[in-house]
Scaffold this motif. Structure first.
Motif, PDB file in Angstrom:
ATOM      1  N   UNK A  95      20.741 -18.649  -1.241  1.00  0.00           N
ATOM      2  CA  UNK A  95      21.182 -17.445  -0.545  1.00  0.00           C
ATOM      3  C   UNK A  95      21.131 -16.300  -1.537  1.00  0.00           C
ATOM      4  N   UNK A  96      20.673 -15.153  -1.090  1.00  0.00           N
ATOM      5  CA  UNK A  96      20.629 -13.967  -1.931  1.00  0.00           C
ATOM      6  C   UNK A  96      21.535 -12.912  -1.287  1.00  0.00           C
ATOM      7  N   UNK A  97      22.385 -12.313  -2.102  1.00  0.00           N
ATOM      8  CA  UNK A  97      23.241 -11.222  -1.645  1.00  0.00           C
ATOM      9  C   UNK A  97      22.868  -9.984  -2.449  1.00  0.00           C
ATOM     10  N   UNK A  98      22.548  -8.921  -1.743  1.00  0.00           N
ATOM     11  CA  UNK A  98      22.205  -7.655  -2.402  1.00  0.00           C
ATOM     12  C   UNK A  98      22.892  -6.526  -1.655  1.00  0.00           C
ATOM     13  N   UNK A  99      22.689  -5.312  -2.118  1.00  0.00           N
ATOM     14  CA  UNK A  99      23.311  -4.143  -1.501  1.00  0.00           C
ATOM     15  C   UNK A  99      22.295  -3.430  -0.627  1.00  0.00           C
ATOM     16  N   UNK A 100      22.645  -3.193   0.625  1.00  0.00           N
ATOM     17  CA  UNK A 100      21.800  -2.456   1.556  1.00  0.00           C
ATOM     18  C   UNK A 100      22.296  -1.011   1.576  1.00  0.00           C
ATOM     19  N   UNK A 101      21.636  -0.130   0.833  1.00  0.00           N
ATOM     20  CA  UNK A 101      22.070   1.262   0.724  1.00  0.00           C
ATOM     21  C   UNK A 101      21.963   2.003   2.053  1.00  0.00           C
ATOM     22  N   UNK A 102      20.971   1.661   2.872  1.00  0.00           N
ATOM     23  CA  UNK A 102      20.800   2.335   4.161  1.00  0.00           C
ATOM     24  C   UNK A 102      21.978   2.078   5.093  1.00  0.00           C
ATOM     25  N   UNK A 103      22.479   0.845   5.084  1.00  0.00           N
ATOM     26  CA  UNK A 103      23.594   0.488   5.961  1.00  0.00           C
ATOM     27  C   UNK A 103      24.937   0.506   5.237  1.00  0.00           C
ATOM     28  N   UNK A 104      24.893   0.741   3.925  1.00  0.00           N
ATOM     29  CA  UNK A 104      26.093   0.826   3.097  1.00  0.00           C
ATOM     30  C   UNK A 104      26.957  -0.438   3.214  1.00  0.00           C
ATOM     31  N   UNK A 105      26.294  -1.594   3.102  1.00  0.00           N
ATOM     32  CA  UNK A 105      27.001  -2.870   3.148  1.00  0.00           C
ATOM     33  C   UNK A 105      26.125  -3.948   2.517  1.00  0.00           C
ATOM     34  N   UNK A 106      26.718  -5.100   2.215  1.00  0.00           N
ATOM     35  CA  UNK A 106      25.929  -6.195   1.638  1.00  0.00           C
ATOM     36  C   UNK A 106      24.880  -6.710   2.620  1.00  0.00           C
ATOM     37  N   UNK A 107      23.787  -7.223   2.049  1.00  0.00           N
ATOM     38  CA  UNK A 107      22.696  -7.818   2.824  1.00  0.00           C
ATOM     39  C   UNK A 107      22.551  -9.266   2.355  1.00  0.00           C
ATOM     40  N   UNK A 108      22.292 -10.148   3.295  1.00  0.00           N
ATOM     41  CA  UNK A 108      22.123 -11.566   2.998  1.00  0.00           C
ATOM     42  C   UNK A 108      20.692 -11.970   3.335  1.00  0.00           C
TER      43      UNK A 108
END
Length: 133
Positions: A30-43
């Protein structure tokens, strides 16, 4: 106790994805990163380090609806964790990501490992217990 609960969620999610993909658990991450467009974590679901598919935390849980609101709790926790490491490493949250994988352990259930990356550079292994304390 909380660390064991979180570890169980990650183990079950990876095992479920591995079964769907017909791959060994050790090849699925699993990869967790930051989604700047949605201003929340992305999985993301990954196979052998290659991005395979965007997923939601509900996918990790294996549920359609999260009546306990665990996804929001996790999103807040991940946001704070990425903010803390971005300050410590003097970089943007978007540059950081966490990879979660299971390693075969002969003694008991597969062991969950978390690693913090900045770009392609592995910064360090994260200890779930210390993150949750």
């Amino acid at each position: 106790m909380v660390a064991e609960y979180v570890q169980g969620i990650m183990q079950k999610g990876i095992a479920r994805f591995a079964k769907e993909l017909k791959r060994p658990n050790e090849e699925v991450q699993l990869l967790i990163s930051w989604n700047a467009d949605e201003n929340k974590p992305r999985f993301k679901k990954m196979v052998e380090g290659i991005s395979h598919q965007d997923i939601t935390f509900n996918d990790v849980l294996g549920v359609k609806f999260d009546f306990l609101n665990r996804g929001e709790i996790v999103n807040d926790f991940i946001t704070k964790t990425l903010e803390a490491y971005s300050q410590e490493l003097q970089c943007e949250k978007e540059q950081l990501f966490i990879i979660i994988a299971v390693m075969e352990n002969e003694e008991e259930l597969d062991e969950v490992k978390l690693h913090l990356f900045r770009g392609n550079e592995k910064i360090k292994e994260l200890q779930l217990e210390s993150l949750l304390s």
